[in-house]
Design a protein around this motif. Structure first.
Motif, PDB file in Angstrom:
ATOM      1  N   UNK A 122      44.260 138.837  -4.018  1.00 36.57           N
ATOM      2  CA  UNK A 122      45.021 138.308  -2.500  1.00 36.57           C
ATOM      3  C   UNK A 122      44.986 137.259  -1.388  1.00 36.57           C
ATOM      4  N   UNK A 123      43.578 136.606  -1.972  1.00 33.63           N
ATOM      5  CA  UNK A 123      43.800 134.968  -1.178  1.00 33.63           C
ATOM      6  C   UNK A 123      44.483 134.268  -2.374  1.00 33.63           C
ATOM      7  N   UNK A 137      43.659 134.934  -9.604  1.00 34.91           N
ATOM      8  CA  UNK A 137      42.076 135.763  -9.147  1.00 34.91           C
ATOM      9  C   UNK A 137      42.763 137.155  -9.365  1.00 34.91           C
ATOM     10  N   UNK A 138      41.409 137.987  -9.319  1.00 35.35           N
ATOM     11  CA  UNK A 138      41.855 139.649  -9.557  1.00 35.35           C
ATOM     12  C   UNK A 138      41.360 140.145  -8.539  1.00 35.35           C
ATOM     13  N   UNK A 153      35.947 134.354 -13.121  1.00 34.10           N
ATOM     14  CA  UNK A 153      35.732 133.996 -11.537  1.00 34.10           C
ATOM     15  C   UNK A 153      34.590 135.016 -11.433  1.00 34.10           C
ATOM     16  N   UNK A 154      34.080 136.066 -11.661  1.00 35.47           N
ATOM     17  CA  UNK A 154      32.847 136.585 -10.884  1.00 35.47           C
ATOM     18  C   UNK A 154      31.335 136.376 -11.025  1.00 35.47           C
ATOM     19  N   UNK A 168      39.764 132.287  -8.064  1.00 35.06           N
ATOM     20  CA  UNK A 168      39.038 133.217  -7.299  1.00 35.06           C
ATOM     21  C   UNK A 168      38.413 134.262  -7.481  1.00 35.06           C
ATOM     22  N   UNK A 169      37.310 134.540  -7.310  1.00 29.18           N
ATOM     23  CA  UNK A 169      36.056 136.165  -7.557  1.00 29.18           C
ATOM     24  C   UNK A 169      36.906 136.880  -6.655  1.00 29.18           C
ATOM     25  N   UNK A 170      36.696 137.954  -6.921  1.00 25.85           N
ATOM     26  CA  UNK A 170      37.182 139.117  -6.425  1.00 25.85           C
ATOM     27  C   UNK A 170      35.910 139.867  -5.821  1.00 25.85           C
TER      28      UNK A 170
END
Length: 370
Positions: free
Chosen positions: A214-215, A208-209, A102-103, A154-156
């Motif tokens: 968190x999101x 996500x990472x 996702x990054x 979800x991207x970090x």
């Protein structure tokens, strides 16, 4: 008569094989993707290879494999399911790989496509110094009969300005920087669902990472409240704490995997009554040696992340400094400044921080555990 029966059988077999080949070619066009197998239910299981860039290693492009299985998202209907036990090691491994892809939009989209998802899109957040409570993410949908699996990767943290949002605690019970980004993501997810309506059941895969974790934790909490635990499969990694109202009760389908030496998992600190929704899973000490071996093979570097004791000593020092302030927001700003200053000026600190938090360490550790 026997010849006719045999001939009919051959015709049926050829039709079935042709249909299967066409389906495979349409969905798994990349020749490097292994052939899928179909279970009795017609659900797909296959091995996928994902690429990702790990900023901890100068943006080096790395690869990892994981198993995708439609059955992951019907786990509560399977014979293996034990009431209240939602964790699946295979899905944890796949989710960590997905979080790493996702990054970079092209890698996330390719992984989802290889898993058989369609209508795949990547929404890249635009952030500035003043406007940074946003997050980038990939979405895709896969139909299984009349049902649908909706993936949200979800991207970090992707820019310096997103670090500002990471420490935007706010005055409420939920971390403002993460909450604002989650609310915006949820609106876009609802818009996506309106464009792609589902006739049957809908099941969500959220992962996500770091900041994305968190999101993702907050999004999974929202979706669980709306759709129920059996329809939300959430796996987060290197997860910061998100709310003082956090609880595991009712959110046993959300898993937060934590490297015991990862300082990012201490934002915001437990001392300030913050926590995560769902079940926290500390990566196990008995698999660390196997992780370190895989880490060295993949990166060329010996693993040197903080130990749990080193992390705690660092945290105690930082909290002592931040604790001199009475205002929680000011305390977090001091904590942020202390961490970022050391990241920029202390090579040993940077080495330990990066190794403990980077996607590659989590991938290698999850692979060792499962």
């Amino acid at each position: 008569m026997k010849k006719r029966t045999y001939f009919c059988f051959l015709i049926i077999a050829c039709v079935m094989l042709t249909a299967f080949a066409q389906r495979k070619a349409a969905v798994y066009a990349d020749g490097s993707t292994p052939e899928p197998t179909l279970g009795a239910s017609g659900r797909v299981r296959l091995t996928v290879t994902g690429k990702y860039e790990d900023d901890g290693f100068q943006g080096k492009v790395l690869k990892a494999k994981a198993v995708y299985d439609d059955e992951y998202f019907y786990y509560t209907e399977s014979a293996a399911y034990e009431p209240g036990e939602y964790e699946q090691g295979g899905l944890a491994r796949l989710s960590m790989l997905a979080s790493a892809t996702a990054y970079k939009g092209k890698y996330a989209k390719k992984l989802l496509t290889d898993c058989g998802f369609s209508n795949v899109k990547y929404i890249k957040a635009e952030v500035t110094e003043e406007d940074n409570d946003h997050v980038s993410f990939a979405m895709g949908m896969k139909t299984v009969g009349e049902d649908a699996i909706v993936a949200v990767l979800i991207r970090g943290t992707g820019s310096d300005y997103e670090w500002i949002s990471n420490f935007n605690l706010g005055a409420g019970d939920v971390h403002s920087g993460f909450s604002n980004a989650e609310q915006e993501l949820n609106k876009k997810l609802n818009s996506y669902l309106r464009k792609h309506p589902v006739k049957g059941d809908i099941r969500f895969w959220v992962t996500g990472h770091s900041r994305g974790a968190a999101v993702g934790n907050l999004l999974a909490k929202r979706l669980t409240d709306q759709y129920g635990r059996e329809h939300v499969y959430a796996y987060t990694f290197g997860t910061p704490r998100v709310a003082v109202t956090s609880t595991s009760i009712g959110y046993e389908n959300i898993f937060n995997y934590l490297n015991p030496g990862d300082i990012v998992t201490e934002v915001a600190p437990e001392k300030w009554n913050y926590g995560r929704f769902g079940i926290d899973k500390t990566l196990t000490a008995d698999t660390k040696a196997a992780m370190e071996k895989a880490f060295k093979k993949k990166t060329g570097q010996s693993y040197g992340g903080f130990t749990a004791e080193e992390k705690q000593a660092l945290l105690d020092t930082l909290l002592f400094t931040a604790g001199l302030e009475q205002d929680a927001y000011q305390m977090l700003q001091i904590l942020a400044y202390a961490i970022l200053s050391r990241l920029n000026g202390d090579e040993t600190f940077q080495y330990k921080f990066v190794h403990a938090h980077c996607p590659t360490a989590y991938i290698c550790w999850l692979n060792a555990m499962y």
